[in-house]
Design a protein around this motif. Structure first.
Motif, PDB file in Angstrom:
ATOM      1  N   LEU A 446       0.835  -1.214   0.000  1.00  0.00           N
ATOM      2  CA  LEU A 446       0.000   0.000   0.000  1.00  0.00           C
ATOM      3  C   LEU A 446       0.865   1.257   0.000  1.00  0.00           C
ATOM      4  O   LEU A 446       0.568   2.226  -0.703  1.00  0.00           O
ATOM      5  N   TYR A 447       1.947   1.239   0.782  1.00  0.00           N
ATOM      6  CA  TYR A 447       2.875   2.389   0.771  1.00  0.00           C
ATOM      7  C   TYR A 447       3.528   2.534  -0.603  1.00  0.00           C
ATOM      8  O   TYR A 447       3.695   3.636  -1.119  1.00  0.00           O
ATOM      9  N   GLN A 448       3.873   1.386  -1.215  1.00  0.00           N
ATOM     10  CA  GLN A 448       4.487   1.404  -2.554  1.00  0.00           C
ATOM     11  C   GLN A 448       3.523   2.041  -3.569  1.00  0.00           C
ATOM     12  O   GLN A 448       3.915   2.887  -4.381  1.00  0.00           O
ATOM     13  N   ALA A 456       7.553   1.848   2.347  1.00  0.00           N
ATOM     14  CA  ALA A 456       7.350   0.566   1.675  1.00  0.00           C
ATOM     15  C   ALA A 456       8.548  -0.349   1.935  1.00  0.00           C
ATOM     16  O   ALA A 456       8.379  -1.530   2.283  1.00  0.00           O
ATOM     17  N   ILE A 457       9.765   0.194   1.783  1.00  0.00           N
ATOM     18  CA  ILE A 457      10.990  -0.597   2.034  1.00  0.00           C
ATOM     19  C   ILE A 457      11.000  -1.106   3.479  1.00  0.00           C
ATOM     20  O   ILE A 457      11.262  -2.282   3.744  1.00  0.00           O
ATOM     21  N   GLU A 458      10.662  -0.198   4.416  1.00  0.00           N
ATOM     22  CA  GLU A 458      10.660  -0.550   5.846  1.00  0.00           C
ATOM     23  C   GLU A 458       9.747  -1.763   6.107  1.00  0.00           C
ATOM     24  O   GLU A 458      10.128  -2.716   6.785  1.00  0.00           O
ATOM     25  N   TYR A 459       8.538  -1.740   5.519  1.00  0.00           N
ATOM     26  CA  TYR A 459       7.579  -2.823   5.812  1.00  0.00           C
ATOM     27  C   TYR A 459       7.908  -4.111   5.059  1.00  0.00           C
ATOM     28  O   TYR A 459       7.713  -5.204   5.594  1.00  0.00           O
ATOM     29  N   PHE A 460       8.427  -4.001   3.834  1.00  0.00           N
ATOM     30  CA  PHE A 460       8.828  -5.232   3.145  1.00  0.00           C
ATOM     31  C   PHE A 460      10.014  -5.887   3.874  1.00  0.00           C
ATOM     32  O   PHE A 460      10.107  -7.117   3.953  1.00  0.00           O
ATOM     33  N   GLU A 461      10.927  -5.066   4.414  1.00  0.00           N
ATOM     34  CA  GLU A 461      12.059  -5.625   5.185  1.00  0.00           C
ATOM     35  C   GLU A 461      11.554  -6.353   6.432  1.00  0.00           C
ATOM     36  O   GLU A 461      12.000  -7.450   6.757  1.00  0.00           O
ATOM     37  N   LYS A 462      10.574  -5.721   7.117  1.00  0.00           N
ATOM     38  CA  LYS A 462       9.998  -6.359   8.318  1.00  0.00           C
ATOM     39  C   LYS A 462       9.328  -7.684   7.952  1.00  0.00           C
ATOM     40  O   LYS A 462       9.450  -8.678   8.676  1.00  0.00           O
ATOM     41  N   ALA A 463       8.603  -7.681   6.817  1.00  0.00           N
ATOM     42  CA  ALA A 463       7.902  -8.902   6.387  1.00  0.00           C
ATOM     43  C   ALA A 463       8.916 -10.010   6.080  1.00  0.00           C
ATOM     44  O   ALA A 463       8.689 -11.182   6.419  1.00  0.00           O
ATOM     45  N   LEU A 464      10.054  -9.641   5.448  1.00  0.00           N
ATOM     46  CA  LEU A 464      11.069 -10.637   5.079  1.00  0.00           C
ATOM     47  C   LEU A 464      11.838 -11.173   6.284  1.00  0.00           C
ATOM     48  O   LEU A 464      12.369 -12.290   6.241  1.00  0.00           O
ATOM     49  N   GLU A 465      11.893 -10.407   7.356  1.00  0.00           N
ATOM     50  CA  GLU A 465      12.536 -10.918   8.583  1.00  0.00           C
ATOM     51  C   GLU A 465      11.810 -12.166   9.082  1.00  0.00           C
ATOM     52  O   GLU A 465      12.395 -13.065   9.670  1.00  0.00           O
ATOM     53  N   ILE A 466      10.471 -12.188   8.848  1.00  0.00           N
ATOM     54  CA  ILE A 466       9.657 -13.311   9.339  1.00  0.00           C
ATOM     55  C   ILE A 466       9.488 -14.365   8.244  1.00  0.00           C
ATOM     56  O   ILE A 466       9.574 -15.564   8.492  1.00  0.00           O
ATOM     57  N   ASP A 467       9.243 -13.904   7.015  1.00  0.00           N
ATOM     58  CA  ASP A 467       8.998 -14.826   5.884  1.00  0.00           C
ATOM     59  C   ASP A 467      10.166 -14.669   4.901  1.00  0.00           C
ATOM     60  O   ASP A 467      10.044 -14.048   3.847  1.00  0.00           O
ATOM     61  N   HIS A 468      11.327 -15.289   5.270  1.00  0.00           N
ATOM     62  CA  HIS A 468      12.605 -15.037   4.568  1.00  0.00           C
ATOM     63  C   HIS A 468      12.562 -15.368   3.079  1.00  0.00           C
ATOM     64  O   HIS A 468      13.214 -14.715   2.284  1.00  0.00           O
ATOM     65  N   GLU A 469      11.822 -16.389   2.717  1.00  0.00           N
ATOM     66  CA  GLU A 469      11.897 -16.912   1.350  1.00  0.00           C
ATOM     67  C   GLU A 469      10.862 -16.282   0.404  1.00  0.00           C
ATOM     68  O   GLU A 469      10.750 -16.696  -0.747  1.00  0.00           O
ATOM     69  N   ASN A 470      10.096 -15.309   0.900  1.00  0.00           N
ATOM     70  CA  ASN A 470       8.978 -14.794   0.080  1.00  0.00           C
ATOM     71  C   ASN A 470       9.496 -14.025  -1.138  1.00  0.00           C
ATOM     72  O   ASN A 470      10.059 -12.932  -1.020  1.00  0.00           O
ATOM     73  N   GLU A 471       9.308 -14.641  -2.310  1.00  0.00           N
ATOM     74  CA  GLU A 471       9.872 -14.067  -3.542  1.00  0.00           C
ATOM     75  C   GLU A 471       9.211 -12.745  -3.920  1.00  0.00           C
ATOM     76  O   GLU A 471       9.856 -11.851  -4.467  1.00  0.00           O
ATOM     77  N   GLU A 472       7.930 -12.647  -3.625  1.00  0.00           N
ATOM     78  CA  GLU A 472       7.201 -11.413  -3.984  1.00  0.00           C
ATOM     79  C   GLU A 472       7.762 -10.212  -3.206  1.00  0.00           C
ATOM     80  O   GLU A 472       8.004  -9.151  -3.774  1.00  0.00           O
ATOM     81  N   TYR A 473       8.002 -10.418  -1.905  1.00  0.00           N
ATOM     82  CA  TYR A 473       8.554  -9.324  -1.093  1.00  0.00           C
ATOM     83  C   TYR A 473       9.986  -8.998  -1.533  1.00  0.00           C
ATOM     84  O   TYR A 473      10.383  -7.828  -1.585  1.00  0.00           O
ATOM     85  N   GLN A 474      10.752 -10.033  -1.860  1.00  0.00           N
ATOM     86  CA  GLN A 474      12.144  -9.821  -2.318  1.00  0.00           C
ATOM     87  C   GLN A 474      12.167  -8.995  -3.612  1.00  0.00           C
ATOM     88  O   GLN A 474      12.942  -8.065  -3.754  1.00  0.00           O
ATOM     89  N   ARG A 475      11.251  -9.380  -4.523  1.00  0.00           N
ATOM     90  CA  ARG A 475      11.185  -8.679  -5.814  1.00  0.00           C
ATOM     91  C   ARG A 475      10.782  -7.213  -5.610  1.00  0.00           C
ATOM     92  O   ARG A 475      11.390  -6.307  -6.165  1.00  0.00           O
ATOM     93  N   ALA A 476       9.768  -6.989  -4.748  1.00  0.00           N
ATOM     94  CA  ALA A 476       9.291  -5.619  -4.503  1.00  0.00           C
ATOM     95  C   ALA A 476      10.400  -4.770  -3.880  1.00  0.00           C
ATOM     96  O   ALA A 476      10.638  -3.625  -4.268  1.00  0.00           O
ATOM     97  N   LEU A 477      11.127  -5.381  -2.956  1.00  0.00           N
ATOM     98  CA  LEU A 477      12.208  -4.671  -2.256  1.00  0.00           C
ATOM     99  C   LEU A 477      13.327  -4.309  -3.229  1.00  0.00           C
ATOM    100  O   LEU A 477      13.856  -3.182  -3.219  1.00  0.00           O
ATOM    101  N   SER A 478      13.660  -5.264  -4.101  1.00  0.00           N
ATOM    102  CA  SER A 478      14.710  -5.031  -5.099  1.00  0.00           C
ATOM    103  C   SER A 478      14.325  -3.860  -6.033  1.00  0.00           C
ATOM    104  O   SER A 478      15.125  -2.970  -6.290  1.00  0.00           O
TER     105      SER A 478
END
Length: 484
Positions: A446-448, A456-478
């Motif tokens: 939503l921030y993105q 947006a970066i802050e929340y995707f990083e937080k999400a990846l701390e818990i769900d390390h392998e999530n490709e969608e969050y990794q792609r969005a962050l990249s």
């Protein structure tokens, strides 16, 4: 087919694709509701006198798509007869599309000699009219009929239809048929959120006013103009126009249906129902009219307040529910692609009276539909998602549907409402589960979408701390880091 006739067929096809007619205008069978088009075109032949020949032409195309080639030939004979009567001095100019359709239908029937004879006729007609292609001439009559055909096919072709009317008007600026075409397509595009036309919603007004300058008796232009003026708070003039239109077009189902829309939006629901029922007597197969009548009864039902499932509904509520089910059901019959709104309205009625399995079946069918307008997909996602959340208590299904609606990059009310639902859900979830990765990821998205990259970066990083392998969050962050 032997090798020689197969070769002849291939050579003929090369010429046929150069024609300007319904078979070359790019309308795809998958995007058309053919049964519904047959009903609409038959109604247009009876009531829209100006466009009878064009309706027969289009009906021939639809019949050919459905495998009714003999019927298609009969339709084209009717079109030709009407054109000879109405355009004695300019028959040939006006017959280019009909002859093109004849050539294609005969080709589909395997009658290659007959198809070739129509190509020969077209070559003779077009030679004096153009320096361009041998078998067609881009004259206003061709552009104009192409515009009306695309306009009556399906919403994805509206933009192309607008271009056709513009081309026709370049050479024939005072032709009321083409001006009315441009006005009609503009008014439809203005009603779609997210289109360039919706950002300047009064362009159609000047074209409708121009039609009435040139033809003061055009009742259709009157009622379309009234609907536009009402939106600009010019109520008095709008009311007068509708009254005038009804005096002149009391037996025209199109004038009746748009007048009904005008009265419904003014709050005169009973008046609207009466007009719609008159129109339904004239065009009994109209799914559109059933939907509109259903909407009127739904408005009346909503005015009576919520129905409490613990108590029996009143007699008035029961009667209105029954009317809604009947009319939304009739509007939905045999029209899976184009009756999306009536189906969503029917699902709503089922929810109101606690018949959840019926509503669920509708949503399951709608969610599977492909190649439909983006705002329709977003509306399906919104309503099906709300059902999953409220009635089925299935958070993950609901969130996935809302996400699907939001990720479709089309600016509509439905998309905004999906965003709001996601925000409400994520805010609530993070209050009692601050490390929920899905809710953190939704916040990031939503921030993105709102253009707030750092959040947006802050929340995707937080999400990846818990769900390390999530490709969608990794792609969005990249993506966000590279554009940061």
């Amino acid at each position: 087919m032997n090798t020689m006739s197969s070769r002849m067929g291939d050579l003929l096809k090369e010429k046929l694709v150069q024609l300007q007619c319904h078979f070359t205008w790019g309308t795809q069978k998958e995007t058309l509701d053919l049964d519904d088009m047959v009903y609409r075109l038959k109604d247009a032949i009876i009531f829209a006198n100006k466009y009878q020949a064009a309706s027969y032409n289009q009906l021939a195309f639809v019949n050919c798509l459905q495998g009714n080639s003999e019927e298609a030939i009969q339709n084209l004979k009717e079109a030709e007869k009407i054109l000879r009567e109405n355009h004695k001095d300019a028959f040939e100019r006006n017959s280019i599309i009909t002859y093109g359709n004849y050539a294609w239908v005969h080709y589909h029937m395997g009658q290659l000699d007959k198809a070739q004879s129509y190509l020969d006729k077209l070559e003779m007609i077009c030679k004096p009219l153009t320096d361009g292609p041998r078998y067609t001439a881009m004259i206003p009559e061709v552009y104009g009929e192409k515009g009306w055909s695309l306009l009556s096919s399906a919403a994805p072709y509206y933009e192309k239809a607008k271009e056709c009317f513009e081309k026709a008007l370049e050479k024939d600026p005072n032709n009321t048929e083409w001006i009315m075409g441009k006005a009609t397509v503009l008014s439809r595009l203005e009603a779609f959120p997210g289109t360039p036309e919706s950002k300047k919603p009064n362009q159609s007004v000047k074209y409708l006013q121009r039609v009435l300058e040139l033809d003061p008796d055009d009742s259709m232009a009157m009622v379309l103009l009234a609907l536009k003026l009402k939106g600009r708070s010019e109520r008095e003039e709008a009311n007068k126009l509708v009254e005038q239109a009804l005096q002149k077009g009391s037996k025209d189902p199109y004038v009746l249906r748009y007048s009904a829309k005008f009265y419904r939006e003014q709050g005169a629901v009973e008046e609207a129902v009466n007009l719609l029922k008159l129109a339904l007597e004239l065009t009994p197969h109209s799914c559109f009219l059933h939907h509109q009548i259903g909407i009127c009864y739904k408005i009346k039902l909503n005015k009576l307040g919520d129905i409490d499932p613990r108590w029996p509904a009143t007699q008035e509520q029961t009667e209105l529910i029954s009317q809604c089910k009947y009319h939304f059901g009739k509007a939905s019959e045999c029209r899976p692609r184009s009756a999306i709104r009536p189906m969503l309205d029917l699902a709503d009625i089922y929810i109101i009276c606690g018949e959840h399995s019926e509503a669920e079946e509708i949503y399951n069918n709608l969610v599977k539909l492909e190649d439909i307008r983006p705002e329709n997909i977003q509306q399906i996602c919104l309503q099906a998602g709300s059902f999953e959340l409220k009635q089925k208590r299935s958070e993950s299904s609901a969130v996935n549907l809302f996400l699907k609606g939001v990720k479709i990059e089309y600016d509509s009310k439905g998309r905004q409402q999906c965003k709001n639902k996601l925000k409400e859900w994520a805010d609530e979830k993070l209050c009692y589960a601050p490390r929920d990765s899905k809710a953190l990821g939704v916040r990031g998205l939503l921030y993105q979408l709102d253009g707030n990259k750092s959040k947006a970066i802050e929340y995707f990083e937080k999400a990846l701390e818990i769900d390390h392998e999530n490709e969608e969050y990794q792609r969005a962050l990249s993506e966000l880091r590279h554009s940061h």
